[in-house]
Design an enzyme around this catalytic site. Structure first.
Site, short mmCIF file in Angstrom:
data_model
loop_
_atom_site.label_atom_id
_atom_site.label_comp_id
_atom_site.label_asym_id
_atom_site.label_seq_id
_atom_site.Cartn_x
_atom_site.Cartn_y
_atom_site.Cartn_z
N TYR A 13 0.93 -1.10 -0.06
CA TYR A 13 0.19 -0.06 0.03
C TYR A 13 0.80 1.20 0.05
O TYR A 13 0.72 2.19 -0.71
CB TYR A 13 -0.77 -0.11 1.23
CG TYR A 13 -1.85 1.05 1.56
CD1 TYR A 13 -1.98 2.19 0.63
CD2 TYR A 13 -1.67 1.85 2.65
CE1 TYR A 13 -3.33 3.30 1.09
CE2 TYR A 13 -2.25 2.78 3.17
CZ TYR A 13 -2.99 3.67 2.14
OH TYR A 13 -3.71 4.43 2.30
N ASP A 33 9.70 -6.85 -3.88
CA ASP A 33 9.23 -7.53 -2.46
C ASP A 33 8.92 -8.87 -2.88
O ASP A 33 9.15 -9.47 -4.31
CB ASP A 33 7.96 -6.54 -3.45
CG ASP A 33 6.73 -6.53 -2.32
OD1 ASP A 33 6.18 -5.74 -1.92
OD2 ASP A 33 5.82 -8.14 -1.53
N TYR A 142 3.99 -6.36 17.91
CA TYR A 142 4.70 -5.73 16.08
C TYR A 142 5.19 -4.53 16.69
O TYR A 142 5.89 -4.22 15.59
CB TYR A 142 3.35 -5.24 15.28
CG TYR A 142 3.01 -4.15 14.11
CD1 TYR A 142 3.85 -4.24 13.52
CD2 TYR A 142 2.56 -2.71 14.83
CE1 TYR A 142 3.66 -3.24 12.62
CE2 TYR A 142 2.55 -1.41 13.27
CZ TYR A 142 2.85 -2.06 12.90
OH TYR A 142 3.35 -1.53 11.89
N LYS A 146 9.12 -2.87 15.34
CA LYS A 146 9.56 -1.76 14.60
C LYS A 146 10.50 -0.95 15.68
O LYS A 146 11.06 -0.48 15.23
CB LYS A 146 8.37 -1.09 14.41
CG LYS A 146 7.61 -1.74 13.51
CD LYS A 146 8.33 -1.32 11.80
CE LYS A 146 6.88 -1.89 10.42
NZ LYS A 146 7.45 -1.58 9.35
N PHE A 170 1.64 7.53 11.85
CA PHE A 170 0.04 7.41 13.10
C PHE A 170 -0.83 6.46 12.04
O PHE A 170 -0.56 5.04 11.41
CB PHE A 170 -0.11 8.29 13.27
CG PHE A 170 0.23 8.96 14.53
CD1 PHE A 170 1.69 9.16 14.64
CD2 PHE A 170 -0.07 9.01 15.71
CE1 PHE A 170 2.35 9.24 15.22
CE2 PHE A 170 0.61 9.71 16.75
CZ PHE A 170 1.99 9.73 16.69
N ILE A 208 -17.09 -2.36 15.01
CA ILE A 208 -16.45 -1.68 15.52
C ILE A 208 -15.60 -2.64 17.03
O ILE A 208 -16.31 -2.63 18.04
CB ILE A 208 -17.42 -0.57 16.22
CG1 ILE A 208 -17.20 0.55 15.27
CG2 ILE A 208 -16.47 0.52 17.35
CD1 ILE A 208 -18.26 1.52 15.52
N SER A 284 -6.91 -7.35 21.14
CA SER A 284 -6.00 -7.46 21.94
C SER A 284 -4.16 -6.16 21.21
O SER A 284 -4.18 -6.35 20.30
CB SER A 284 -5.50 -9.01 22.10
OG SER A 284 -4.62 -8.92 20.95
N1 UDP Z 1 -11.38 -0.62 14.12
C1 UDP Z 1 -12.56 -1.18 13.93
N2 UDP Z 1 -12.65 -1.86 13.09
C2 UDP Z 1 -12.35 -2.44 11.82
C3 UDP Z 1 -10.95 -1.96 11.55
C4 UDP Z 1 -10.26 -1.54 12.50
O1 UDP Z 1 -13.72 -0.69 14.49
O2 UDP Z 1 -12.93 -2.98 10.55
C5 UDP Z 1 -10.43 0.01 15.01
C6 UDP Z 1 -9.15 -0.62 15.89
O3 UDP Z 1 -9.77 -1.58 16.71
C7 UDP Z 1 -8.90 0.60 16.24
C8 UDP Z 1 -8.81 1.35 14.80
O4 UDP Z 1 -10.20 1.52 14.54
O5 UDP Z 1 -9.44 0.66 16.99
C9 UDP Z 1 -8.30 1.57 14.21
O6 UDP Z 1 -7.41 0.84 13.46
P1 UDP Z 1 -6.43 0.05 12.23
O7 UDP Z 1 -6.21 -1.33 12.18
O8 UDP Z 1 -7.09 0.89 11.17
O9 UDP Z 1 -5.40 0.94 12.13
P2 UDP Z 1 -4.39 0.71 13.97
O10 UDP Z 1 -4.16 1.49 14.63
O11 UDP Z 1 -4.72 -0.39 14.47
O12 UDP Z 1 -3.57 -0.01 13.36
#
Ligand code: UDP
Length: 326
Positions: A13, A33, A142, A146, A170, A208, A284
């Site tokens: 991406y 890649d 993860y 990093k 972010f 969510i 988690s």
């Molecule tokens: N999230 C969610 N539903 C989804 C995907 C993500 O509620 O289908 C929430 C996830 O738990 C986190 C926020 O959205 O609180 C951002 O998640 P994402 O995976 O986009 O990025 P992250 O912050 O984990 O890198």
């Protein structure tokens, strides 16, 4: 000067947007890649070498024909919850793979490196607006994978004169405005794509994760930053590390936090319809709130995000998701 740049993970991406931006800036780009999560269809710019960072022969293939001026490293596994289940895969890909890449760079005399790190290195932050000197306490393998690379880069700067920039992204979001490339993960785990897909694909309902975080509406707060803006920071960093030796670290975010509910509202306005969802248990390893203070990147790199509001970010993502090219 025309540069020759290697983009590891350039079929993914962010990497594909980077390879394109490098090519469009008039430089030579080679993508390396293993296509484990990347897309051949995203490789419309530059030369492609299929290979795995854990294989020295593959790395020799990439380095022996071209004298690279710098390496941009986007390859990596990125799903927080998966890393909790599969730490070996995360450390093997993200740490061992990177050490091998750095070793190949030493072998071929390349010492400029730009690395994709993450806001996940901050864990559960104690600052509202996180600066780079915030304590580093990742909550997941993860995030730790990093952070270990960031620390390795400090040692390499000291011992071997490696010059590097680590970007703590972010939440990367959006797609190139012409929608020839965009975000395509399988399975998709990221919020904005899942919000959009729940509108586009019938029978796909948004989940969510978590409704009782210590945030105003109980859902997680994130700082969404456009993929093109992330890439423009990388090009600026290349100039910066050419002039400033050492291992540098920068946050990249817009400095504005949006809860999941707020993201859904903004997407609903872009799409022009209501978006249904169900609450599920929290994942988690997720932080309640991650919002960047990116003034270091602004001050030292002259970085200024072009897509500085959530609606414009979601609009470009929607353009892509309506008609993904792959
Ligand atoms: N999230 C969610 N539903 C989804 C995907 C993500 O509620 O289908 C929430 C996830 O738990 C986190 C926020 O959205 O609180 C951002 O998640 P994402 O995976 O986009 O990025 P992250 O912050 O984990 O890198």
């Amino acid at each position: 000067k025309k540069l020759s740049l290697l983009v590891c993970g350039g079929a993914g991406y962010i990497g594909s947007h980077m390879a394109r931006m490098i090519a469009e800036a008039g430089h030579d780009v080679t993508v390396f890649d293993n296509l484990s999560t990347g897309h051949l269809e995203a490789l419309k710019w530059g030369k492609f070498i299929k290979g795995d960072l854990r294989n020295q022969d593959d790395l020799d293939d990439a380095f022996q024909d071209t004298e690279f001026d710098a390496v941009f490293h986007f390859s990596g596994l990125i799903v927080v919850s998966e890393s909790v289940e599969k730490p070996f895969e995360y450390y093997d890909n993200n740490v061992t793979g990177t050490i091998n890449l750095l070793q190949a760079m030493r072998k071929y005399g390349v010492d400029k490196f730009i690395f994709s790190s993450t806001a996940a290195v901050y864990g559960d932050p104690v600052m509202d607006m996180i600066t780079e000197d915030h304590p580093l306490k990742p909550l997941s393998p993860y995030g730790r994978s990093k952070l270990y690379v960031e620390e390795i880069l400090q040692d390499y700067a000291e011992a071997y004169g490696f010059d590097s920039a680590c970007f703590r992204y972010f939440n990367a979001a959006g797609a190139h405005p012409d929608s020839r490339i965009g975000e395509a993960h399988s399975p998709e785990t990221h919020l904005i794509p899942n919000v959009l897909l729940s509108c586009i694909d019938e029978g796909r309902r948004l989940k969510i994760f978590g409704d009782s975080y210590s945030t105003p509406d109980g859902t997680c707060v994130r700082d969404y930053v456009h993929v093109q803006d992330l890439c423009s920071a990388h090009l600026k960093a290349l100039n910066f590390i050419n002039e400033n030796k050492g291992a540098h670290v920068f946050n990249l975010g817009n400095g504005q936090g949006f809860s999941i509910i707020e993201v859904i509202k903004a997407a609903s306005q872009v799409i022009g319809r209501e978006i249904g969802f169900d609450f599920e248990p929290a994942r988690s390893g997720d932080s309640p709130r991650l919002v960047a203070d990116s003034s270091k990147a602004a001050d030292l790199l002259g970085w200024e995000p072009e897509f500085d509001n959530l609606t414009s970010i979601i609009e470009t993502a929607y353009r892509w998701h309506k008609k993904p090219a792959f």
